[in-house]
Design an enzyme around this catalytic site. Structure first.
Site, PDB file in Angstrom:
ATOM      1  N   CYS A  26       8.566   8.777   4.064  1.00  0.00           N
ATOM      2  CA  CYS A  26       8.338   9.934   3.203  1.00  0.00           C
ATOM      3  C   CYS A  26       6.826  10.144   3.147  1.00  0.00           C
ATOM      4  CB  CYS A  26       8.952   9.729   1.824  1.00  0.00           C
ATOM      5  SG  CYS A  26       8.311   8.290   0.942  1.00  0.00           S
ATOM      6  N   HIS A 547     -12.069 -23.134  -5.369  1.00  0.00           N
ATOM      7  CA  HIS A 547     -10.689 -22.772  -5.039  1.00  0.00           C
ATOM      8  C   HIS A 547      -9.756 -23.765  -5.745  1.00  0.00           C
ATOM      9  CE1 HIS A 547      -7.029 -22.133  -2.710  1.00  0.00           C
ATOM     10  NE2 HIS A 547      -7.574 -21.032  -2.205  1.00  0.00           N
TER      11      HIS A 547
END
Length: 625
Positions: A26, A547
Site C-alpha cells: 500500500c 554495554h
C-alpha cells in the site's frame, strides 16, 4: 537506503519464496499472506534498518516501510516467484471473524487502484484552480479534456475494481472486466437516465440502475464469480475448459448480479449515505471528534483503506464527502503538529532530521513514518495529536466541512473543498479546523514531558555510528569504574566483537549492584533505543561505551531505567542508570559488562587497571595517554 539489500533481507526474514502465498504494497507498508507465520522472528524483522514497524492482522503480515515502500516492493517483486513450491503450513492461522475478513478483502482490492483515483482527484483539484482563476474556460474544449482526465477513473470505477477484485479473488481478470462492462453497458445507463423501471430477463425484473461511480455491486459480482469460475474450472474437462468456463461463468453470474447482487449493492450505498446524513445531523460533533481523533489508530492497523469505498460512494451519491476525507486531513495535520514539536524539543541531531522529514510527509498525507518513528514511539505526542485532531474534527463539523472530490488527504488538495457553485464555506471550515488541530497538537506536545526524547535513533548494535568529533586536543584521562563489581579482562566477554576489541579497547566488569555511574566529568552522549548501552564523552574528549550485559538488547528496554537525560552534563560518580540484575540473570543473559574506549586510535596508550579486582565507582579502571 539500498532497496535491493532491504528487499533481500526482508524476504529472508519472512521465510523466503516458499513461505509467501502473496505479497503486495500500500502507500507505506508491505503486506504478506504467509504460509506459516510462526517461523517469522518479529524482533529480527523490526531490527532491520529502514523498517519502521510490523504487525500481524487478519492473517496478513504487514511490514511498515514508509514513503519508499513502492521502491522496496519493486525489488521484492523481482525476487518472489509465485510458482515456487510452498512449504507445509504447520502453524494455526489467526482465527478471523467475518468483519475482519471483509475489511482485509476491501483493503486488498482498493490498495492497487489508489494511484489512479488519487491522480484523478488531484486533477479535479487542479481543474478547480484553473476554473476559478480563469486560466481555462468551462465552455472550452481544453476544459472538457481535463475534466475527462479527472473524472474517468471515478465514472469507470467498476472497471478498476473488477481488475483488482479479480486478482484478489483469483479469477480471470478479463472475465471480471466483462462483468464490469455489463454493469456500465449503455442499455442500463440510458434506461436509468430515462427513468425506466425494469428490463425483463426471462421471468425476472432487472432494474435500470446507473452503476457508474459504484463500488459495492462489482465487488459482490466478482465475489460470486470466484466460486462459480473455480467450480466450473475444476469439473469441466481440459479440452473444453477454454471455451465453456468463460461463457458458463458469465451466463450464471450475470443474471444473479443484475437481478440480486448489483441492486443490493446499490441500495447498500444509498442507505449508507442516508445513515451518514442522519449521523451527522444527530451527533455531528461527537462523530467528528471520534473520526479525526481515532483515525491514527485506523492508519496504524491499515484499516483506513477500508473506509475509502464509503467516501467514494458518498461522493458519487451526494456530490461531496463529509464522512472520512476531511477528518483524515485534520488528523494528518495534527500528527504533523506533534512531530514538529518533537523536532523543536529534541537535542538529538538525527532525531531532528527524522522529525523534520516525517513532519513534512504527514502534511503531504503520509503519517506512518512520523507515527512509528516519532510520536507513537514517544507515546505522549501521539496522544496529544489524537486529542488535537479530535478537537479539530468537532470544529470541522460545526463549520460544515465537506470535500467535493476524492484526493489523498494532504494540504495540497485544499481547493477540493471549494463547492462547485463557488462557495468558500467548506474551504474556510477545513482551513480553520486544520490550523486549530496543528496549533493545539504543537502546543500540547511542547508542554509535555516524556522519556526517550533524546535517545539516539539506532536500530542495531552493528549500526553504532558516533558523530564525528570536531578537532580537539586530546589530554590524558582517568576513567573510573562505571559499575561496582569484579573487573576482568575484556577477552572473557562471550562476544567476539568485544573480546577482540573491534569496537574499542578496555575491560569488563561483572556488576554486583544494578547502577551505572558517570566514569568522569563530561556528558551522556548517547543511549541505545533499548537502553542496554550508553556512550559517555569526557570534557577532554574520551569516548566511552558501557554495554550492560551481553545480548540484553533482546530485553527491549525491560529492566532498564534511565536517570539522566541524553545530552546532559554529568559529574564523575553521578548515577546515570539503574538496571535489574536479577531480571537480566533470570532471563538467561550474561551480566558481564564491557567498558571500552571507542576512540582509542586517538591515543598512544590505553592502560587497563584493576583487573581481577573488586572495584567501586571510585576505582580507576582505565587510563588513557
Amino acid at each position: 537506503m539500498d532497496f535491493k539489500i532491504l528487499a533481500e533481507t526482508i524476504l529472508k526474514e519472512v521465510g523466503g519464496n516458499e513461505n509467501i502465498n502473496e505479497v503486495w504494497n500500500c502507500t507505506t507498508r508491505l503486506r504478506f499472506n504467509l504460509v506459516d507465520q510462526s517461523i517469522v522472528d518479529d524482533k529480527k524483522v523490526q531490527a532491520i534498518p529502514d523498517v519502521l514497524g510490523t504487525q500481524y492482522k487478519n492473517n496478513q503480515y504487514q511490514i511498515i516501510i514508509g514513503n519508499d515502500v513502492a521502491e522496496v516492493y519493486k525489488e521484492i517483486e523481482k525476487l518472489v516467484d509465485p510458482s515456487a513450491p510452498k512449504m507445509e503450513g504447520t502453524a494455526k492461522k489467526e482465527k478471523s471473524n467475518p468483519i475482519g475478513v471483509m475489511l482485509e478483502v476491501i483493503s486488498g482490492i482498493f490498495t492497487p487502484i489508489l494511484p489512479a483515483i488519487i491522480g484523478a482527484g488531484m486533477m479535479k483539484c487542479l481543474l478547480t484552480i484553473f476554473s476559478m482563476t480563469g486560466l481555462v474556460s468551462e465552455t472550452s474544449g481544453t476544459y472538457s479534456v481535463l475534466y475527462m482526465i479527472s473524472d474517468a477513473a471515478f465514472y469507470f470505477l467498476p472497471f478498476l475494481i473488477a481488475v483488482s477484485a479479480s486478482r484478489k479473488f483469483k479469477v480471470n481478470e478479463f472475465i471480471g472486466l466483462s462483468s464490469a462492462g455489463i454493469l456500465l453497458y449503455p442499455t442500463l445507463i440510458n434506461g436509468a437516465a430515462e427513468g425506466l423501471e425494469t428490463l425483463k430477463f426471462l421471468n425476472f425484473d432487472v432494474p435500470y440502475l446507473a452503476y457508474s461511480y459504484s463500488v459495492v455491486p462489482i465487488i459482490l459480482t466478482i465475489w460470486l464469480m470466484s466460486y462459480v469460475y473455480k467450480f466450473l474450472d475444476k469439473y469441466i474437462p481440459n479440452v473444453l475448459r477454454f471455451i465453456l468456463t468463460p461463457v458458463l461463468t458469465l451466463l450464471i453470474v450475470t443474471p444473479i448480479s443484475l437481478v440480486i447482487l448489483s441492486p443490493l449493492g446499490n441500495y447498500i450505498g444509498n442507505y449508507l449515505a442516508v445513515f451518514l446524513d442522519w449521523l451527522f445531523a444527530t451527533a455531528g460533533p461527537v462523530a467528528g471528534f471520534l473520526l479525526a481523533g481515532l483515525n491514527p489508530l485506523l492508519v496504524m492497523t491499515g484499516m483506513h483503506f477500508t473506509i475509502m469505498p464509503i467516501a467514494i460512494q458518498n461522493l458519487a451519491l451526494t456530490g461531496y464527502d463529509n464522512f472520512w476525507l476531511p477528518f483524515c486531513l485534520i488528523s494528518n495535520v495534527a500528527q504533523a503538529g506533534a512531530i514538529f514539536a518533537v523536532m523543536f524539543k529534541t537535542k538529538n541531531k538525527e532525531g531532528k532530521s527524522v522529525a523534520a522529514s516525517t513532519g513534512v510527509s504527514a502534511l503531504l498525507g503520509v503519517t506512518e513514518p512520523g507515527m512509528f518513528g516519532v510520536t507513537f514511539k514517544l507515546k505522549k505526542p501521539f496522544y496529544a495529536a489524537m486529542l488535537a485532531g479530535g478537537i479539530g474534527g468537532v470544529i470541522g463539523v460545526l463549520l460544515g466541512v465537506k470535500t467535493y472530490s476524492f484526493s489523498a488527504p494532504n494540504v495540497l488538495i485544499l481547493p477540493t473543498y471549494i463547492s462547485p457553485d463557488g462557495s468558500m464555506k467548506s474551504l474556510i471550515a477545513i482551513v480553520v479546523a486544520i490550523l486549530v488541530s496543528f496549533i493545539l497538537s504543537f502546543v500540547f506536545t511542547m508542554g509535555l514531558k516524556f522519556e526517550g526524547l533524546n535517545d539516539e535513533i539506532v536500530e542495531t548494535e552493528d549500526t553504532l555510528h558516533q558523530e564525528e568529533s570536531k578537532e580537539v586536543v586530546f589530554d590524558d584521562e582517568v576513567i573510573y569504574s562505571p559499575l561496582i563489581g569484579q573487573a576482568v579482562s575484556i577477552t572473557e566477554v562471550p562476544d567476539k566483537t568485544f573480546a577482540d576489541e573491534i569496537i574499542g579497547k578496555g575491560v569488563a566488569v561483572k556488576p554486583t549492584i544494578g547502577k551505572i555511574y558517570a566514569p568522569f566529568d563530561g556528558e551522556l552522549g548517547m543511549v541505545f533505543r533499548t537502553k542496554h548501552a550508553l556512550a559517555f564523552k569526557s570534557t577532554k574528549g574520551v569516548e566511552l561505551l558501557v554495554h550492560i550485559g551481553i545480548d540484553t538488547v533482546e530485553l527491549d528496554g525491560k529492566g532498564f531505567n534511565l536517570i539522566k537525560e541524553v545530552g546532559s552534563h554529568v559529574n564523575k560518580g553521578d548515577v546515570v542508570m539503574e538496571f535489574d540484575i536479577d531480571l537480566i540473570k533470570d532471563s538467561g543473559y550474561s551480566l558481564l559488562t564491557p567498558v571500552v574506549v571507542t576512540n582509542y586510535s586517538e591515543y598512544a596508550e590505553i592502560d587497563k587497571k584493576s583487573l581481577d579486582k573488586e572495584v567501586t565507582n571510585d576505582a580507576i579502571l582505565i587510563e588513557v595517554r
